[in-house]
Scaffold this active site. Structure first.
Site, short mmCIF file in Angstrom:
data_model
loop_
_atom_site.label_atom_id
_atom_site.label_comp_id
_atom_site.label_asym_id
_atom_site.label_seq_id
_atom_site.Cartn_x
_atom_site.Cartn_y
_atom_site.Cartn_z
N PHE A 222 0.63 -1.01 0.12
CA PHE A 222 0.03 -0.08 0.15
C PHE A 222 0.77 1.43 0.03
O PHE A 222 0.66 2.45 0.41
CB PHE A 222 -0.80 0.19 1.30
CG PHE A 222 -1.62 -1.38 1.54
CD1 PHE A 222 -2.55 -1.93 0.49
CD2 PHE A 222 -1.28 -2.01 2.53
CE1 PHE A 222 -3.23 -3.05 0.61
CE2 PHE A 222 -1.86 -3.34 2.85
CZ PHE A 222 -2.87 -3.77 1.82
N ARG A 304 1.69 15.76 -5.30
CA ARG A 304 0.47 15.24 -5.46
C ARG A 304 -0.89 15.90 -4.86
O ARG A 304 -1.90 15.96 -5.29
CB ARG A 304 0.24 13.90 -5.34
CG ARG A 304 -0.78 13.04 -6.13
CD ARG A 304 -0.48 11.67 -6.25
NE ARG A 304 0.00 11.01 -7.43
CZ ARG A 304 -0.12 10.82 -8.75
NH1 ARG A 304 -1.87 11.30 -8.79
NH2 ARG A 304 0.03 10.34 -9.70
N THR A 434 4.63 11.51 -11.01
CA THR A 434 4.54 12.71 -11.33
C THR A 434 6.15 13.14 -11.41
O THR A 434 6.51 14.40 -11.75
CB THR A 434 4.03 13.58 -10.11
OG1 THR A 434 4.80 13.27 -8.77
CG2 THR A 434 2.76 13.57 -10.15
N GLU A 707 -5.04 3.25 -6.58
CA GLU A 707 -5.24 4.26 -5.63
C GLU A 707 -6.76 4.88 -5.69
O GLU A 707 -7.06 5.29 -4.59
CB GLU A 707 -4.12 5.36 -5.85
CG GLU A 707 -2.81 5.03 -5.62
CD GLU A 707 -1.83 5.70 -5.86
OE1 GLU A 707 -1.12 6.52 -4.99
OE2 GLU A 707 -1.48 5.96 -7.03
#
Lengths: 769, 472
Positions: A222, A304, A434, A707
């Protein structure tokens, strides 16, 4: 399900995780001694007495690291073992290696550490005030908020807090390392074998080709094993390389919870302005991220948060600022959503507050402001999709939210003790790393001469189903039975320089590389068939359901026969291929660009019941409409949505990390840190998949799924607030997740205890309204 | 060490008897299907089946192997996931595969074990009952929806049929026929009845000095597993069970919480008991945790202690041949301090079964409804006569160093009518009796607030109008 799928191993308990691998006969076991202070100078570190304990082989300290003493992917600022100063409780100080795990752990209490305590900071705002930053603040701007405020009919502002979240992968962090001739082999429970390999090379000062890192499968990750599996693998490698004996290092739960970072806690201030019709005109937000003691991935996560500051809404004037603040907590790290959820919670809170102040229905305000095809994100990329609106409308239709609202109102009128609330949560999540360079992947395909296929990629299977998707890709390209295909473990020896399996991109990136590799072999096979059968254009040949067809007609050539003949004719049946996502760019000076390959949209509906007498609550129903493109594997995708939602619900309700005034994690066990159990999840949870975007997106037009669903869970906070308001219309609600039964009861009874919401300023500017 | 059957063969551990079963099966036996997830019985990744002979019949329960000392499974049949495997997947395993009910797969063996316990013991064979069997299993990946689909499929396929097999041996035979259990289960009962002979000259148990007395060990092995490993253990034996005589109910201290929950006569007297007990720990832990252990542990938030306080139970202590009795409300002296000497052991508790005109109510508030430790829990016994309170007992957990019997509040309420005034006055007294502290389970203010709210919650089912008027 293919018999070679992992699930068959799972259900029979034969799937091996790090701690299950049969150890080599001379294996040693390692334990870590960590700092007991949040911030201190180390004045003495004496390991002599511990070294004399039975079974102790060696105790490593920072001085024993032959290469660089620090690790980290973005910034190499984190000491592998602290020496002069410790900056969080749980920071590794020494590595104890012994003949048994028990001996290694027991020896810890014989190590004498003297601390000279220094002041510590745990609060992000306080760290900011003291100038303790990981990096300078960044601001994304669209339009001009200052010019927009005077146009607004209503402006509200407030503070929003969201807490740390423990990953609680059921398999704790661990690694097993041993020497094999020249080679240092490290088996690690990591999402980033490539990064682990690179860091081991760095600390041992040896070239990367002498190190092989393998991730067999992960018992959940995760994001928690993207950056933070590295420390343990490096420590394990350090010992194995030095002692020339196999070394195993597996943390127990309490160690894991104390030593590793969490989802970042955020505290933010927002200001939002709307006109009287409910159109959002301006949104300003300042987010303080609690990074912990070292950089880890915090700056990327912060970025983000900025990308997703406006969630699914089209807002003409946005000013979003975020800053990563250095505190004396374990370095916080990636966790499903990667900063997106924290930012989305803020904008949803802002809308909640504005709607409540205007006495307007939040659903209509949310719906009115959703992104459209011509909308532009604050970072300059065009939405070019009406996915947000299509998902929203589908959710309203499928789950009949209007009539549900009415039913809830009736229920609330009739019941004094139990009150129900409903909320909708739209999501929009950009897909790509990103950091542009990470958007690359490699795949290696072998077709053996009996027609069976074995695949290696850089993707790590951690339960997300990437192997099932990759198997589907190869089966589709070759048009063969999935039973023929085996997915290999992930190893730096087979695929070099792989990016982490993260950012929901695992299937997209590795699947594209795999598709190309399979196509290379397919092309060679077609040319071979064309040669043998005198066919001019190899493109007239296709493979369909294990047989070869020419111009739509089957010829007597099965896959088995084709491969065998191709092998005898010396056709290369192996291929490696590479993929790099095209058209990505981002300018960090202007904070504009096209950072994402595409966006994923969706809408979640959640209904709750609150017990006004005790403050406890249940989640009754959830409905989700999720934009999946054309699913590669519906069950895997459904599992990602359902599982992501559960974690999101947990983050908003019961999952609460509590650090003491000394920076000690007081919730370091499963008896004190609670995650959703089977009975917490609603009996009624429906998921509908739609193709919302209508644009080419990912692999075979599928979309990444890891996600985005997490963020549907955010809706529960607002459903709970609505239920609380149904009981107490003027309840002083606030935005401080998780909304535990404790906070709910305080809101319900009007007793003030704004635990985490300090100095809450209620400034409601009503103008012209 | 006494032998036990591990899957299909006898084993005789040479590890110290305080070694937990999980370590023995993973390290000594190299059976790695059971996983270490938490070592405190909270995740279920290490679940095993333990079969015990009871009155000659073999009964299986699911247990967390991380809290189970190997000495506790002497002469038992221990089944790990490996012991359920055959050449092909069983239908239960296949449903998990078909429904994609595993993602990372780490928790999956534990779920399969718990659902096998359900197949062996389920009486209703519906989804709610199946869910209650996995209340001690956590999964972080799936969000449980796919697991729910798998267990629904299990029920749809086999539920109706299995319900007819209530005799354990017959149920086992049918499960074997249905390929839900391996064949060797058919001769385990007989195997356990004739354990292997010990080499001559070696007594079965050698008494060599001090032993640590263990009841269920479900908290002891969370707190002190490392220390206990080397100890000689003596297990409390449930020799008396539950006896009801002259309307008085005697419960053996070693009686386990799950058996208490399932007891038909108690359920008759406390119809919501089954529901309340599901809030206590999880089924695998309830199978081990005992009545006496809960009392001795003296945890300030002990669910069962609170329950027993409101029943005004009497504790029977024994020291050699001497016994003495003490009301439970006088037994808890201070934090983890009991009114007993080191030589005494708790043997029994007893209480009078209530007759007509009584209410009993239990409340537990925590972050997570199931398998969590209470912020505050409470129980109330109330009997009225001619509109006045004839007898009342009130207990609260989480608000004092001990499970608290509210002596002064109870004293005040005796003889009062149940009116708004008396309850408000009772709450004022209650406030003065409690001293909650702030901790991870909630702030002191919260616990104080909850303590009062729980009194209203106790009254709500019986006096809804009063409660709604006063606080809702």
């Amino acid at each position: 399900m293919s018999p070679t799928a992992d699930h068959n191993l799972h259900v029979s308990g034969t799937a091996r995780f790090i701690d299950d691998i049969p150890v080599r006969r001379d294996t040693l076991y390692a334990a870590v001694l960590t700092s007991q202070k949040a911030h201190a100078r180390i004045t003495a570190l004496d390991t002599a007495a511990a070294g004399r304990q039975p079974g102790i082989v060696r105790i490593f300290t920072a001085g024993d690291i032959p290469g660089d003493k620090t690790i980290g992917n973005i910034f190499q600022d984190e000491p592998l073992l602290a020496s002069d100063e410790v900056v969080y409780r749980g920071e590794p100080l020494t590595l104890i290696v012994a003949e048994t795990m028990r001996a290694a752990r027991m020896a810890r209490k014989f190590i004498n550490v003297q601390y000279d305590e220094l002041p510590a900071v745990f609060d992000a705002r306080q760290a900011y005030d003291q100038g303790r930053l990981i990096a300078p603040p960044r601001t994304f701007v669209l339009g001009d908020v200052d010019k927009a405020w005077p146009q607004c009919d209503i402006i509200v502002q407030d503070r929003v807090e969201s807490g740390h979240q423990e990953h609680l992968y059921l398999e704790t962090q661990g690694a097993y390392a041993y020497m094999n001739d020249h080679l240092l082999k490290v088996i690690s429970s990591t999402q980033s074998p490539g990064a682990v390999q690179k860091m081991i090379a760095r600390i041992l000062n040896i070239p990367m080709h002498l190190i092989e890192v393998e991730a067999p499968r992960l018992g959940g990750a995760f994001g928690g094993k993207e950056e933070q599996a590295t420390n343990w693998a490096c420590l394990c490698a350090l010992a194995a390389y030095n002692l020339k004996r196999p070394v195993k290092l597996v943390l127990n739960r309490r160690e894991d919870m104390n030593y590793t970072g969490k989802r970042h806690a955020y505290t933010s201030d927002f200001k939002i302005g709307l006109n009287r019709d409910g159109k959002i005109l301006a949104y300003e937000v300042f987010m303080f991220q609690n990074a912990g003691a070292f950089a880890d991935l915090s700056t990327s996560i912060l970025e983000r948060s900025l990308f997703h500051a406006a969630n699914s809404y089209d807002i003409p004037n946005v000013k979003a600022t975020a800053v990563s603040c250095r505190t004396h907590l374990p370095p916080n790290t990636a966790f499903r959503g990667f900063g997106g959820p924290q930012a989305m919670f803020v904008i949803e809170a802002a809308l909640d507050k504005a709607c409540h102040a205007m006495a307007m229905d939040k659903l209509s305000i949310q719906g009115k402001n959703l992104l459209q095809s011509d909308s532009v994100f604050p970072y300059g990329m065009g939405a070019k999709s009406d996915g947000a609106r299509r998902c929203w409308q589908s959710a309203m239709d499928i789950y009949q939210t209007d009539s549900r609202q009415k039913a809830l109102t009736t229920f609330n009128r009739k019941n004094r003790r139990f009150k129900k609330g409903l909320a909708l949560m739209p999501i929009c999540f950009g897909i790509s790393f990103t950091s542009k360079f990470l958007n690359q992947a490699g795949a290696l395909v072998h077709v053996y001469n009996d027609g069976s296929v074995r695949i290696s990629t850089g993707a790590v299977e951690m339960g997300q189903g990437v192997n099932d998707k990759l198997r589907a890709v190869a089966a589709r390209v070759f048009s063969i039975d999935e039973e023929r295909i085996l997915l290999d473990t992930t190893s730096t020896a087979r695929v070099a320089n792989a990016s982490p399996t993260a950012a929901s991109t695992g299937s997209d990136l590795n699947g594209m590389a795999l598709k190309t590799a399979c196509e290379i072999i397919l092309s060679a096979l077609k040319q071979f068939v064309a040669r043998c059968h005198d066919i001019d254009d190899p493109e007239q040949i296709i493979l369909n359901n294990e047989t070869v067809q020419v111009n739509g007609q089957s010829i007597d050539l099965s896959w088995d026969k084709l491969i065998q003949e191709a092998y005898l004719e010396r056709v290369d049946l192996s291929a490696h291929a590479f993929y790099a996502t095209p058209h990505l760019f981002f300018d960090r000076q202007t904070e504009k660009g096209q950072p994402f390959a595409y966006h994923v949209y969706g809408t979640g509906v959640v209904e709750v019941t609150v017990d006004a007498l005790t403050g406890t609550y249940t989640i009754d129903r959830m409905g989700i409409v999720h934009d999946l493109g054309k699913s590669l594997h519906t069950q895997a995708d459904l599992g990602q949505v359902e599982g992501g939602v559960a974690q999101g619900l947990g983050w908003m309700t019961m999952e609460e990390i509590i650090y003491s005034d000394e920076g000690k994690n007081c919730t370091d066990t499963l008896s004190t840190y609670k995650i959703p159990d089977i009975q917490f999840m609603p009996d009624d949870l429906q998921v509908e998949f739609i193709e919302a975007s209508g644009r080419d997106s990912g692999l075979f037009h599928s979309k990444a799924v890891g996600e985005p669903p997490f963020m549907y869970g955010i809706g529960v906070y607002f459903a709970l607030l609505n239920a609380i308001r149904a009981f107490r219309p003027n309840a002083e609600t606030y935005y401080s997740a998780p909304l535990t039964p404790e906070k709910a009861l305080f809101m319900l009874t009007g007793q003030n205890n704004k635990q985490n919401v300090s100095e809450k300023k209620l400034t409601l500017e009503k103008k012209k309204y | 060490m006494l032998p036990f059957i591990l899957n299909n063969r006898w084993v005789k551990p040479e590890s110290p008897e305080g070694t937990v079963l999980l370590d023995f099966i993973r390290t000594d036996q190299r059976l790695t299907g059971a996983k270490e997830g938490c070592r405190e019985g909270d995740c279920g990744a290490c679940m095993v089946l333990v079969g015990r002979l009871k009155h000659g019949q073999l009964h299986y329960t699911q247990n967390v192997s991380c809290l189970l000392p190997i000495a506790a499974v002497a002469h038992c049949h221990v089944v790990t996931i490996e012991g359920l495997n055959r050449q092909t997947l069983s239908p239960l395993q296949q449903f998990f595969v078909d429904e994609y009910a595993s993602q990372c797969g780490f928790c999956t063996p534990g779920f399969i074990i718990s659902l096998t316990a359900y197949l062996l013991n389920g009486t209703q064979m519906d989804d709610e009952e199946a869910l209650s069997y996995v209340d001690g299993n956590l999964c972080r990946c799936t969000g449980y929806s796919s697991i729910r689909r798998a267990l629904s499929k299990l029920n749809q396929t086999y539920g109706a049929e299995l319900i007819d097999y209530s005799v354990p041996a017959q149920r086992i035979r049918r499960l074997i026929e249905l390929n839900l259990l391996p064949d060797y289960f058919s001769y385990m009962e007989k195997q356990l009845q004739t354990p292997p002979r010990q080499p001559s000259g070696q007594p079965l148990t050698k008494d060599d000095g001090a032993r640590t007395i263990v009841a269920g060990g479900t908290d002891l092995f969370v707190q002190q597993a490392d220390d206990l490993r080397e100890h000689k253990l003596a297990f409390m034996q449930n020799t008396r069970g539950i006896v009801i005589e002259d309307n008085r109910c005697y419960v053996d201290a070693a009686f386990n919480v799950q058996e208490l929950q399932n007891h038909p006569q108690l359920q008759h007297h406390f119809p919501r008991m089954h529901q309340w007990f599901r809030l206590i720990a999880s089924m695998p832990v309830r199978h081990r945790a005992t009545v006496g252990g809960n009392i001795i542990n003296a945890s300030p938030i002990g669910d069962l202690s609170v329950w027993l306080l409101a029943l005004d139970v009497t504790v029977v202590l024994q020291n050699g041949r001497r016994t003495r009795e003490i009301p439970l409300k006088d037994f808890f002296v201070d934090y983890k301090t009991l009114a007993m000497t080191e030589d005494e052991t708790v043997q029994l508790v007893y209480f009078d079964l209530p007759r007509e005109n009584y209410f009993f109510h239990f409340e537990k508030v925590c972050k997570r409804t199931y398998l969590d430790i209470a912020s505050v829990n409470g129980a109330m016994f109330l009997r009225t006569r001619e509109e006045r309170i004839d007898t009342i007992h009130l207990a609260l957990g989480g608000v004092a160093p001990v499970p608290l019997y509210l002596k002064q509040t109870v004293h005040f309420l005796q003889g009062c009518p149940v009116t708004a005034d008396t309850i408000h006055e009772a709450l004022r007294i209650l406030e003065s009796e409690i001293q909650p502290i702030s901790d991870v389970r909630g702030s002191a203010d919260y616990k104080r607030l909850l303590a009062g709210r729980l009194l209203w919650a106790h009254l709500y089912p019986y006096y809804p109008d009063l409660v709604e008027k006063e606080v809702l």
